[in-house]
Design an enzyme around this catalytic site. Structure first.
Site, PDB file in Angstrom:
ATOM      1  N   TRP A 144       0.808  -1.220   0.000  1.00  0.00           N
ATOM      2  CA  TRP A 144       0.000   0.000   0.000  1.00  0.00           C
ATOM      3  C   TRP A 144       0.846   1.277   0.000  1.00  0.00           C
ATOM      4  O   TRP A 144       0.294   2.358  -0.118  1.00  0.00           O
ATOM      5  CB  TRP A 144      -0.953   0.016   1.202  1.00  0.00           C
ATOM      6  CG  TRP A 144      -0.282  -0.266   2.526  1.00  0.00           C
ATOM      7  CD1 TRP A 144      -0.281  -1.451   3.192  1.00  0.00           C
ATOM      8  CD2 TRP A 144       0.506   0.633   3.326  1.00  0.00           C
ATOM      9  NE1 TRP A 144       0.459  -1.347   4.344  1.00  0.00           N
ATOM     10  CE2 TRP A 144       0.944  -0.080   4.459  1.00  0.00           C
ATOM     11  CE3 TRP A 144       0.872   1.969   3.199  1.00  0.00           C
ATOM     12  CZ2 TRP A 144       1.746   0.499   5.445  1.00  0.00           C
ATOM     13  CZ3 TRP A 144       1.677   2.548   4.169  1.00  0.00           C
ATOM     14  CH2 TRP A 144       2.095   1.815   5.280  1.00  0.00           C
ATOM     15  N   ASN A 145       2.155   1.181   0.173  1.00  0.00           N
ATOM     16  CA  ASN A 145       2.895   2.447   0.332  1.00  0.00           C
ATOM     17  C   ASN A 145       3.182   3.148  -0.993  1.00  0.00           C
ATOM     18  O   ASN A 145       3.118   4.361  -1.091  1.00  0.00           O
ATOM     19  CB  ASN A 145       4.171   2.230   1.156  1.00  0.00           C
ATOM     20  CG  ASN A 145       5.163   1.314   0.485  1.00  0.00           C
ATOM     21  OD1 ASN A 145       4.799   0.469  -0.343  1.00  0.00           O
ATOM     22  ND2 ASN A 145       6.419   1.463   0.824  1.00  0.00           N
ATOM     23  N   LYS A 168      -2.284  -8.444  -7.887  1.00  0.00           N
ATOM     24  CA  LYS A 168      -3.080  -8.333  -6.655  1.00  0.00           C
ATOM     25  C   LYS A 168      -2.606  -7.124  -5.867  1.00  0.00           C
ATOM     26  O   LYS A 168      -1.561  -7.161  -5.224  1.00  0.00           O
ATOM     27  CB  LYS A 168      -2.988  -9.583  -5.782  1.00  0.00           C
ATOM     28  CG  LYS A 168      -4.204  -9.621  -4.844  1.00  0.00           C
ATOM     29  CD  LYS A 168      -3.984 -10.318  -3.543  1.00  0.00           C
ATOM     30  CE  LYS A 168      -3.283  -9.505  -2.492  1.00  0.00           C
ATOM     31  NZ  LYS A 168      -4.003  -8.283  -2.048  1.00  0.00           N
ATOM     32  N   PRO A 169      -3.361  -6.023  -5.937  1.00  0.00           N
ATOM     33  CA  PRO A 169      -2.962  -4.845  -5.162  1.00  0.00           C
ATOM     34  C   PRO A 169      -3.285  -5.037  -3.682  1.00  0.00           C
ATOM     35  O   PRO A 169      -4.065  -5.927  -3.330  1.00  0.00           O
ATOM     36  CB  PRO A 169      -3.835  -3.718  -5.732  1.00  0.00           C
ATOM     37  CG  PRO A 169      -4.744  -4.325  -6.747  1.00  0.00           C
ATOM     38  CD  PRO A 169      -4.616  -5.816  -6.677  1.00  0.00           C
ATOM     39  N   ALA A 170      -2.709  -4.194  -2.843  1.00  0.00           N
ATOM     40  CA  ALA A 170      -3.030  -4.235  -1.412  1.00  0.00           C
ATOM     41  C   ALA A 170      -4.488  -3.821  -1.219  1.00  0.00           C
ATOM     42  O   ALA A 170      -4.968  -2.900  -1.883  1.00  0.00           O
ATOM     43  CB  ALA A 170      -2.110  -3.288  -0.655  1.00  0.00           C
ATOM     44  N   SER A 171      -5.172  -4.478  -0.287  1.00  0.00           N
ATOM     45  CA  SER A 171      -6.600  -4.184  -0.087  1.00  0.00           C
ATOM     46  C   SER A 171      -6.837  -2.748   0.369  1.00  0.00           C
ATOM     47  O   SER A 171      -7.878  -2.165   0.098  1.00  0.00           O
ATOM     48  CB  SER A 171      -7.183  -5.121   0.968  1.00  0.00           C
ATOM     49  OG  SER A 171      -7.047  -6.441   0.539  1.00  0.00           O
ATOM     50  N   GLU A 243      10.814  -8.506  -2.647  1.00  0.00           N
ATOM     51  CA  GLU A 243      11.287  -7.198  -2.157  1.00  0.00           C
ATOM     52  C   GLU A 243      10.617  -6.982  -0.814  1.00  0.00           C
ATOM     53  O   GLU A 243       9.431  -6.663  -0.755  1.00  0.00           O
ATOM     54  CB  GLU A 243      10.888  -6.080  -3.138  1.00  0.00           C
ATOM     55  CG  GLU A 243      11.425  -6.241  -4.542  1.00  0.00           C
ATOM     56  CD  GLU A 243      12.911  -5.960  -4.648  1.00  0.00           C
ATOM     57  OE1 GLU A 243      13.537  -5.590  -3.637  1.00  0.00           O
ATOM     58  OE2 GLU A 243      13.455  -6.143  -5.740  1.00  0.00           O
ATOM     59  N   LEU A 244      11.382  -7.180   0.267  1.00  0.00           N
ATOM     60  CA  LEU A 244      10.744  -7.259   1.591  1.00  0.00           C
ATOM     61  C   LEU A 244      11.126  -6.066   2.467  1.00  0.00           C
ATOM     62  O   LEU A 244      11.536  -5.020   1.969  1.00  0.00           O
ATOM     63  CB  LEU A 244      11.101  -8.602   2.229  1.00  0.00           C
ATOM     64  CG  LEU A 244      10.787  -9.811   1.333  1.00  0.00           C
ATOM     65  CD1 LEU A 244      11.224 -11.112   1.992  1.00  0.00           C
ATOM     66  CD2 LEU A 244       9.318  -9.867   0.940  1.00  0.00           C
ATOM     67  N   CYS A 277      10.354   1.722   1.839  1.00  0.00           N
ATOM     68  CA  CYS A 277      11.299   0.676   2.223  1.00  0.00           C
ATOM     69  C   CYS A 277      12.723   1.203   2.367  1.00  0.00           C
ATOM     70  O   CYS A 277      13.497   0.680   3.153  1.00  0.00           O
ATOM     71  CB  CYS A 277      11.257  -0.449   1.213  1.00  0.00           C
ATOM     72  SG  CYS A 277      11.504   0.140  -0.459  1.00  0.00           S
ATOM     73  N   GLU A 379      11.418  -2.885  12.025  1.00  0.00           N
ATOM     74  CA  GLU A 379      10.990  -1.912  11.022  1.00  0.00           C
ATOM     75  C   GLU A 379       9.809  -1.111  11.579  1.00  0.00           C
ATOM     76  O   GLU A 379       8.744  -1.667  11.828  1.00  0.00           O
ATOM     77  CB  GLU A 379      10.568  -2.660   9.752  1.00  0.00           C
ATOM     78  CG  GLU A 379      10.274  -1.741   8.592  1.00  0.00           C
ATOM     79  CD  GLU A 379       9.843  -2.490   7.326  1.00  0.00           C
ATOM     80  OE1 GLU A 379       9.193  -3.540   7.438  1.00  0.00           O
ATOM     81  OE2 GLU A 379      10.168  -2.018   6.230  1.00  0.00           O
ATOM     82  N   GLU A 456      14.493  -5.664  -8.896  1.00  0.00           N
ATOM     83  CA  GLU A 456      13.589  -4.972  -9.808  1.00  0.00           C
ATOM     84  C   GLU A 456      14.392  -3.885 -10.495  1.00  0.00           C
ATOM     85  O   GLU A 456      15.481  -3.526 -10.062  1.00  0.00           O
ATOM     86  CB  GLU A 456      12.405  -4.381  -9.037  1.00  0.00           C
ATOM     87  CG  GLU A 456      11.577  -5.473  -8.404  1.00  0.00           C
ATOM     88  CD  GLU A 456      10.181  -5.076  -7.981  1.00  0.00           C
ATOM     89  OE1 GLU A 456      10.057  -4.229  -7.085  1.00  0.00           O
ATOM     90  OE2 GLU A 456       9.216  -5.638  -8.549  1.00  0.00           O
TER      91      GLU A 456
END
Ligand code: NAD
Length: 475
Positions: A144-145, A168-171, A243-244, A277, A379, A456
């Site tokens: 979502w960011n 699949k986007p963030a809800s 990518e975490l 991130c 984080e 990426e």
């Protein structure tokens, strides 16, 4: 949702509301998919792959170029949607759309430059050709960011490579990411080449990442989500780009340009309310300049303007995107103060009626922190800048590397030899020397350690969606 070229606005599962984090008002709604829709999208992507894989690169380039043109036409509308659902000031949202277009432009051209190799013969009459081919249907999961940008970083190289995609986007932020996919559909993507399914990660997302027809998953999200997805992908041995999370250190040497380090450090700590991130999460400063750095950093932070991003498009900061992020910030600040840190600024809701409803908080500056505090190891993903004195740069590097994460790190020094030495010693996928910029489309971006693997952007980002094949031919 878009499945096999058809837009679907309702399902038996109901809808998911997206709320404006500055006001709490409804920003829009999307259908809530169930496993039927998730399966249908995967099947559509698999069917479309049979022909899309052999569409000429020039035609793939043309599709992406037409989509980029539509994105340019719709950029302002998309930016407003993005601010309404995510909270970032409108100028920042415009910047995100612009960067997404840049990625689409880049991969449109990269489709024409996919390389192979002709290697020397291994035996008489043998020719060895190494070629790259698309891996197959891909599931692209974004957070979502930066919902539009991080969708573009996946979908554009996947399509350029000849893969088909289920997005699949963030809800919490499905609206602008879906508008991005609509540009590809309206640009003429054949049915099933790009699909979008909206729904919760732990149900619908799980169906997607376990689906036997899917060959690759590309995720940007939390480290915990990455671990869950790795396990789900193991049964069918899918390829992964993960990518975490990150916990990015900044090292300031005694010989640094302090004005630049402060100005750029403040920017990189608090941009997008620290929900990025590559945000600076901890700052190590050599003792001789520590007091001056801390004082200037707090002064600079006090000058940041916070606002509702639609009413004040040029505000430095908007609200945080959600209530749970706000709670983490408060908990990390409280923990640090309890363990002896000095709170020099922020950490509370700004005063005034206009800040009463949204997820607003003043960016926090903490001094005299240490690694016993949560803020130095976990984080925060929020606007907190903890600053710690170090006796020398070796100690700074050891502390910087004392983390499960390894995404981005920054070092400020006027002595470039020192800068190189530190950059090479830091365990991170990206290191900035005397700057805090990153994520440029021409260069690979990815994490080390529990920040993930794969990259990426750049040519390597395209090859993440391609499998290698050795063709050994004998005449
Ligand atoms: P998240 O992990 O909660 O969600 C990310 C996406 O994964 C969402 O679309 C979610 O619905 C989906 N998801 C969750 N569980 C799933 C499952 N079991 N199966 C399939 N999909 C699932 O992350 P978030 O809160 O949206 O984003 C913030 C995180 O993303 C932070 O940790 C941040 O560091 C990270 N991030 C990393 C980068 C990077 O480049 N390394 C960039 C931006 C954000």
């Amino acid at each position: 949702m878009l499945i096999k070229g058809e837009w679907i606005s309702t399902t038996s599962g109901g809808t998911i509301p997206a709320y404006n984090p500055a006001t709490g008002e409804l920003a829009g709604e999307v259908p809530k998919a169930g496993s039927d829709e998730a399966n249908a999208a995967c099947e559509a992507a698999a069917e479309a792959f049979r022909s899309w894989r052999s569409v000429l690169p020039r035609a793939r380039r043309d599709l992406l170029a037409r989509a980029a043109a539509l994105l340019r036409e719709r950029a302002e509308e998309m930016a407003r949607t993005l601010t309404a659902e995510q909270g970032k000031p409108l100028s920042e949202a415009r910047g995100e759309i612009k960067a997404a277009i840049q990625a689409v432009d880049y991969y449109a051209e990269a489709a024409l430059r996919i390389k192979g190799e002709l290697l020397p013969p291994s035996a008489a009459g043998v020719r060895n050709l190494v070629i790259r081919q698309p891996v197959g249907p891909v599931v692209a999961i974004s957070p979502w960011n930066y919902p539009v940008l991080l969708t573009a970083w996946k979908v554009a190289p996947a399509l350029a490579a000849g893969c088909t995609v289920v997005v699949k986007p963030a809800s919490q932020t499905p609206l602008a990411a879906t508008a991005f996919v609509k540009c590809l559909a309206d640009a003429g993507a054949p049915a099933g080449v790009v699909n979008v399914v909206t729904g919760p990660g732990n149900s619908v997302g799980n169906v997607l990442v376990s689906h036997p027809l899917i060959r690759k998953i590309s995720l940007t999200g939390e480290t915990g989500t990455g671990k869950t997805i790795m396990k789900a992908a193991a049964d069918t041995v899918k390829r992964l780009t993960l990518e975490l999370g990150g916990h990015c250190p900044m090292i300031v040497a005694a010989d640094a340009d302090l004005e630049a380090a402060v100005k750029e450090g403040v920017y990189r700590s608090f941009r997008n309310m620290g929900q990025i991130c590559n945000a600076i999460n901890r700052i190590y400063v050599e003792q001789p300049v520590y007091d001056e750095f801390v004082r200037k950093f707090a002064e600079h932070t006090r000058r940041l303007v916070i606002g509702d991003g639609l009413e004040n498009p040029e505000a430095d900061l908007g609200p945080m995107a959600n209530a749970s992020g706000l709670e983490t910030v408060k908990a990390h600040v409280a923990d640090a103060v309890e363990k002896g840190a000095r709170l020099l600024h922020g950490g509370n809701r700004p005063a005034g009626e206009k800040y009463a409803r949204g997820h607003f908080i003043e960016p926090a500056v903490l001094a005299d922190v240490n690694h016993s505090m949560l803020v130095m190891t976990e984080e925060t993903f929020g606007p907190v800048a903890p600053i710690m004195p170090v006796k020398d740069l070796d100690e700074a590097v050891a502390l910087a590397n004392d983390s499960i994460y390894g995404l981005v790190a920054y070092v400020y020094t006027r002595d470039l030899a020192k800068g190189w030495r530190i950059a090479e010693a830091l365990e991170a996928g990206t290191v900035g020397i005397n700057n805090v910029s990153g994520g440029e489309v021409d260069f690979p971006y990815g994490g080390w350690k529990q920040s993930g693997f794969g990259v990426e952007l750049s040519e390597q980002g395209l090859y993440e969606y391609m499998a290698i094949k050795h063709i050994r031919a004998k005449s």
